[in-house]
Design a protein around this motif. Structure first.
Motif, PDB file in Angstrom:
ATOM      1  N   TYR A  93       0.879  -1.167   0.000  1.00 25.46           N
ATOM      2  CA  TYR A  93       0.000   0.000   0.000  1.00 25.46           C
ATOM      3  C   TYR A  93       0.913   1.213   0.000  1.00 25.46           C
ATOM      4  O   TYR A  93       1.663   1.446   0.955  1.00 25.46           O
ATOM      5  N   VAL A  94       0.902   1.974  -1.088  1.00 20.60           N
ATOM      6  CA  VAL A  94       1.802   3.109  -1.258  1.00 20.60           C
ATOM      7  C   VAL A  94       1.104   4.377  -0.787  1.00 20.60           C
ATOM      8  O   VAL A  94       0.096   4.796  -1.373  1.00 20.60           O
ATOM      9  N   HIS A 101       4.898   8.030  -5.834  1.00 27.06           N
ATOM     10  CA  HIS A 101       4.047   6.840  -5.904  1.00 27.06           C
ATOM     11  C   HIS A 101       4.558   5.830  -6.921  1.00 27.06           C
ATOM     12  O   HIS A 101       4.671   4.637  -6.641  1.00 27.06           O
ATOM     13  N   ALA A 105       5.606   1.844  -6.454  1.00 19.70           N
ATOM     14  CA  ALA A 105       4.684   0.894  -7.082  1.00 19.70           C
ATOM     15  C   ALA A 105       5.410   0.030  -8.107  1.00 19.70           C
ATOM     16  O   ALA A 105       5.212  -1.190  -8.163  1.00 19.70           O
ATOM     17  N   VAL A 115      -0.286  -4.149  -5.948  1.00 24.91           N
ATOM     18  CA  VAL A 115      -0.144  -2.736  -5.572  1.00 24.91           C
ATOM     19  C   VAL A 115      -1.502  -2.096  -5.322  1.00 24.91           C
ATOM     20  O   VAL A 115      -2.387  -2.129  -6.189  1.00 24.91           O
ATOM     21  N   CYS A 117      -2.340   1.725  -4.521  1.00 26.99           N
ATOM     22  CA  CYS A 117      -1.638   3.005  -4.501  1.00 26.99           C
ATOM     23  C   CYS A 117      -2.604   4.141  -4.217  1.00 26.99           C
ATOM     24  O   CYS A 117      -3.691   4.210  -4.806  1.00 26.99           O
ATOM     25  N   LEU A 121      -1.884   7.993  -9.141  1.00 29.14           N
ATOM     26  CA  LEU A 121      -0.782   7.052  -9.349  1.00 29.14           C
ATOM     27  C   LEU A 121       0.549   7.788  -9.420  1.00 29.14           C
ATOM     28  O   LEU A 121       1.568   7.277  -8.961  1.00 29.14           O
ATOM     29  N   THR A 131       3.621   3.220 -14.579  1.00 32.38           N
ATOM     30  CA  THR A 131       3.233   2.367 -13.454  1.00 32.38           C
ATOM     31  C   THR A 131       2.242   1.307 -13.906  1.00 32.38           C
ATOM     32  O   THR A 131       2.361   0.123 -13.547  1.00 32.38           O
ATOM     33  N   THR A 144      -6.137   1.646  -7.571  1.00 30.44           N
ATOM     34  CA  THR A 144      -6.008   3.001  -7.047  1.00 30.44           C
ATOM     35  C   THR A 144      -6.945   3.145  -5.850  1.00 30.44           C
ATOM     36  O   THR A 144      -8.069   2.656  -5.875  1.00 30.44           O
TER      37      THR A 144
END
Length: 359
Positions: A93-94, A101, A105, A115, A117, A121, A131, A144
């Protein structure tokens, strides 16, 4: 079908078809205020996710947080990028500043990790696309963190629209304001355009933008906008923004966002035969207050608050465990980034700007 049917089992997880076994082990990359105060508690309460790694710029000072959530592994950002502790997590989890980011990722995807994020992004279309491509090439799930798409009031609103309860949608009004300086202070990375990619529009305005796209299941084709910054703290980013989106047909959406006004949010969808109004949809812990009007009939529902962050992590874990493609995927964020760039262009030029199609 009567209006009351939409309020029955209001918070149902209509995205869940089965009960999967196991959990997804998460590395939390970036443990700032939101991750500490909202994400970590939500993951702790989650059915399908658990935190097994913390990635931070200050590993030594993060040990207390690790102890609180029984996390055995704490890594630095550099160690994470070099592949530290990859056996200890299945996904990331970014939650770092926006402009970083993509870096984290892509590093995760390159090691076969799924991922989740935070939005956006990245801060440019090109980097966001990189990404998406990295996750596609690695065959990993990319989602996302558009938690509003899991919020029951928003999902029920989409059902009402799809079923034609309010006729054809004509206008949407949405706004989100939150006094940034009361929470983050003048040193916040959100005030640095190189890290944030913008101000109130990028951080707050994207919630109405993405939610409206989700409700209508279509993309805007043009935008007009204005931005203002009067407080010295917001000299480099937009303090206030107002923008109007044009969609195919006759639908327009008027949206506002502010970094320096009373905290509030609202969503109102007006159709040819009725309307839907959602109270405080963008706040995180949502009160589930919704009012529907269809012709001469009106009905209001008020339910117990729900934690959309918890819903988000359970949904992400569910998608990975069942092989389900998440609806708020990387492409979803890319479309918002395209719209955000066009909105800033409209604000700078004072003209209506067409929003490029990704098709």
């Amino acid at each position: 079908m009567g209006l009351e049917s939409y309020f029955e089992d209001f918070a149902r997880r209509d995205w869940q078809e089965t009960v999967p076994d196991g959990t997804v082990r998460l590395a939390i990359v970036g443990i700032g205020g939101f991750a500490r105060n909202r994400a970590l508690p939500a993951i702790d309460a989650s059915d399908y996710c658990e935190t097994t790694v913390l990635v931070t710029g200050s590993p030594d000072s993060s040990l207390e947080i690790a102890d609180e959530y029984d996390v055995e592994t704490v890594s630095s950002y550099d160690d994470f990028l070099e592949g530290d502790a990859t056996d200890a997590y299945d996904a990331v989890y970014v939650a770092t500043p926006n402009a970083t980011h993509g870096e984290y990722a892509v590093a995760a995807a390159d090691r076969g990790k799924h991922v989740l994020c935070e939005k956006p992004l990245d801060t440019t279309v090109q980097r966001a696309r990189a990404t998406i491509d990295a996750c596609d090439d690695a065959g990993v799930t990319l989602m996302t963190a558009y938690r509003l798409q899991l919020e029951p009031s928003v999902r029920r609103t989409r059902e009402l629209i799809e079923d034609g309860v309010i006729g054809d949608v004509v206008q949407i009004h949405a706004g989100f304001s939150n006094p940034l300086l009361e929470q983050a202070g003048p040193e916040s990375w959100r005030l640095d355009p190189d890290l944030s990619g913008g101000g109130a529009l990028v951080d707050l305005g994207v919630y109405p933008l993405n939610t409206i796209r989700f409700l209508l299941e279509r993309d805007p084709i043009a935008v007009t906008a204005t931005t203002h910054s009067t407080d010295e703290a917001f000299a480099d980013v937009d303090e206030h923004v107002a923008f109007q989106l044009e969609f195919p047909g006759v639908v327009t959406a008027s949206c506002t966002a502010s970094y320096n006004s009373h905290p509030t949010s609202g969503l109102r969808v007006i159709g040819t035969e009725g309307l839907v109004s959602v109270s405080s949809p963008f706040g995180g812990v949502v009160p589930h207050d919704i009012y529907v009007e269809c012709g001469d009939v009106g009905m209001e529902y008020g339910g117990a608050p729900g934690d959309e962050v918890l819903e988000e992590f359970d949904y992400f874990g569910y998608c990975i465990l069942t092989g389900t493609e998440p609806e708020p995927d990387g492409e979803d964020s890319l479309r918002d980034i395209v719209a955000v760039e066009a909105t800033y262009g409209a604000a700078a030029s004072g003209k209506t700007v067409e929003i490029p199609s990704l098709e």
